[in-house]
Design an enzyme around this catalytic site. Structure first.
Site, PDB file in Angstrom:
ATOM      1  N   GLY A   1       3.789   1.793   8.677  1.00 60.21           N
ATOM      2  CA  GLY A   1       2.558   1.967   7.920  1.00 60.21           C
ATOM      3  C   GLY A   1       2.231   3.424   7.650  1.00 60.21           C
ATOM      4  O   GLY A   1       1.213   3.728   7.013  1.00 60.21           O
TER       5      GLY A   1
ATOM      6  N   TYR B   1      24.742  15.965  11.255  1.00 54.86           N
ATOM      7  CA  TYR B   1      23.299  16.195  11.283  1.00 54.86           C
ATOM      8  C   TYR B   1      23.037  17.679  11.531  1.00 54.86           C
ATOM      9  O   TYR B   1      23.320  18.199  12.607  1.00 54.86           O
ATOM     10  CB  TYR B   1      22.625  15.369  12.374  1.00 54.86           C
ATOM     11  CG  TYR B   1      22.791  13.870  12.257  1.00 54.86           C
ATOM     12  CD1 TYR B   1      23.073  13.267  11.041  1.00 54.86           C
ATOM     13  CD2 TYR B   1      22.659  13.053  13.373  1.00 54.86           C
ATOM     14  CE1 TYR B   1      23.222  11.890  10.948  1.00 54.86           C
ATOM     15  CE2 TYR B   1      22.789  11.680  13.286  1.00 54.86           C
ATOM     16  CZ  TYR B   1      23.086  11.096  12.077  1.00 54.86           C
ATOM     17  OH  TYR B   1      23.231   9.736  11.985  1.00 54.86           O
TER      18      TYR B   1
ATOM     19  N   SER C   1      17.720   2.879  11.329  1.00 55.44           N
ATOM     20  CA  SER C   1      16.549   2.673  10.458  1.00 55.44           C
ATOM     21  C   SER C   1      15.927   1.288  10.673  1.00 55.44           C
ATOM     22  O   SER C   1      15.634   0.573   9.710  1.00 55.44           O
ATOM     23  CB  SER C   1      16.926   2.864   8.989  1.00 55.44           C
ATOM     24  OG  SER C   1      17.312   4.191   8.730  1.00 55.44           O
TER      25      SER C   1
ATOM     26  N   LEU D   1      13.064   0.657  11.372  1.00 51.25           N
ATOM     27  CA  LEU D   1      11.699   0.697  10.848  1.00 51.25           C
ATOM     28  C   LEU D   1      11.687   1.025   9.353  1.00 51.25           C
ATOM     29  O   LEU D   1      10.678   1.464   8.810  1.00 51.25           O
ATOM     30  CB  LEU D   1      10.864   1.723  11.622  1.00 51.25           C
ATOM     31  CG  LEU D   1      10.648   1.373  13.094  1.00 51.25           C
ATOM     32  CD1 LEU D   1      10.036   2.543  13.848  1.00 51.25           C
ATOM     33  CD2 LEU D   1       9.776   0.138  13.230  1.00 51.25           C
ATOM     34  N   GLY D   2      12.829   0.787   8.701  1.00 55.56           N
ATOM     35  CA  GLY D   2      12.893   1.022   7.263  1.00 55.56           C
ATOM     36  C   GLY D   2      12.618   2.460   6.879  1.00 55.56           C
ATOM     37  O   GLY D   2      11.959   2.730   5.885  1.00 55.56           O
ATOM     38  N   ARG D   3      13.123   3.400   7.700  1.00 59.04           N
ATOM     39  CA  ARG D   3      12.859   4.841   7.518  1.00 59.04           C
ATOM     40  C   ARG D   3      11.374   5.159   7.605  1.00 59.04           C
ATOM     41  O   ARG D   3      10.877   6.059   6.931  1.00 59.04           O
ATOM     42  CB  ARG D   3      13.471   5.349   6.219  1.00 59.04           C
ATOM     43  CG  ARG D   3      14.967   5.261   6.223  1.00 59.04           C
ATOM     44  CD  ARG D   3      15.634   5.892   5.023  1.00 59.04           C
ATOM     45  NE  ARG D   3      17.075   5.856   5.247  1.00 59.04           N
ATOM     46  CZ  ARG D   3      17.835   4.776   5.049  1.00 59.04           C
ATOM     47  NH1 ARG D   3      17.288   3.680   4.574  1.00 59.04           N
ATOM     48  NH2 ARG D   3      19.122   4.804   5.303  1.00 59.04           N
TER      49      ARG D   3
END
Length: 329
Positions: A214, A58, A205, A207-209
């Site tokens: 939202g 990273y 992930s 939160l789905g990236r």
């Protein structure tokens, strides 16, 4: 204070029930601000989020340095996880996946120096090197445990068969892999295998990236954010439009529950078992605090059923990576 969960049974590591992914503080998700990242990590520790996740690639390298600065003077509070295996040069050039034993030892020493610590609590192989037997890589990792440089071993994005072979060499404490309402393929084979072996799950992930919060829309991602590239098919073009329909369903359920969509999505991951410790990433205190709020969201069987109906496993459009060749299958 936040409750704890224990990863692994043969080599158990107790961590905060929610972790913090630090990657985006240094790369991949748009602009970065080291001081903001350090403030977020220190706020996490104040809140009891003590399980921190970084990796040598990273930045490259600079995220470990940032984490090291953030935890200076507070090392005893932290369960520190980092990773090796995605080899990069200082200018960012990607060299490839490297699981050679001599590289394992060299990478660990470099990570210890950048982090400014004398041991790593959980050391993962970031990606499986298909050119090196997993037994050889894990034997080298086990040598780090014997030397006191590492306390526990982990794998990332490893198949069930690879995990089984690795665990036979040295106890594996945790498998880090993508898992969320939007990514559930590991439920077929990987999750049953690690539970059979007594290995914890660390979903990245969760939160789905970011899409499950939202906050991701066709126009929301800033310049330089890798999520706006074809590398993440789910977050682009027609696939994004289709997936936002699913997010709208999560948003409606969250409103009825009195929480945010991201909190509901995180609560779903947390509800998958006491051996599951998600590590949502953020570089901002306000999102960290929102994520911590997910720990107060209690889901009933009816809630879980409603989420399963709102986001069926096969409803998400697009692969999770544009190039899946680096995923062990």
């Amino acid at each position: 204070m936040i409750t704890t969960r224990t990863l692994g049974t043969a080599s158990p590591l107790t961590v905060s029930a929610l972790g913090l992914g630090c990657m985006g503080m240094s790369e991949f998700y748009g602009s970065t601000d080291d001081q903001q990242g350090i403030s977020t990590i220190r706020r996490a520790l104040d809140l009891g989020v003590t399980f921190l996740d970084t990796a040598d690639m990273y930045g490259p390298f600079v995220n470990e340095e940032l984490v090291g600065r953030a935890i200076a003077g507070r090392r005893d509070e932290v369960q520190l996880a980092t990773k090796f295996g995605n080899e990069r040069l200082a200018d960012g050039t990607r060299v490839g996946i490297n699981g050679r034993p001599e590289y394992v030892r060299r990478a660990c020493d470099a990570s210890l120096q950048r982090l400014g610590v004398d041991h790593i609590d959980l050391y993962y192989q970031h990606r499986v090197d298909p050119s090196v037997p997993i037994e050889d890589t894990v034997a080298a990792m086990a040598g780090l445990v014997e030397a006191g440089k590492v306390l526990h071993l982990g794998l990332s994005e490893a198949s069930a068969a690879t995990v089984r072979r690795a665990h036979a060499v040295h106890p594996i404490t945790a498998l880090e892999t993508e898992y969320s309402l939007f990514t559930r393929d590991l439920e077929d084979e990987i999750l049953p295998t690690i539970r059979e072996l007594g290995i914890g799950l660390v979903p990245y992930s969760p939160l789905g990236r970011g899409i499950l919060t939202g906050a991701v829309t066709p126009d929301s991602l800033e310049a330089g954010d890798s999520r706006a590239t074809p590398y993440f098919p789910r977050l682009n073009g027609d696939a994004l439009q289709a997936n936002l329909v699913l997010v709208d369903r999560v948003r409606a359920l969250a409103a009825a529950k009195g929480c945010t969509p991201g909190q509901l999505a995180l609560a779903w991951v947390l509800a998958q078992g006491e051996d599951v410790v998600p590590i949502p990433g953020t570089k901002r205190v306000r999102y960290l605090e929102e994520n911590v709020g997910a720990l107060d969201v209690s889901l009933t069987e009816a809630d879980l059923a409603a989420l399963a109906e709102a986001v069926p496993r096969d409803a998400v459009v697009g692969a999770r990576y544009g190039d899946m060749s680096h995923i062990d299958a």
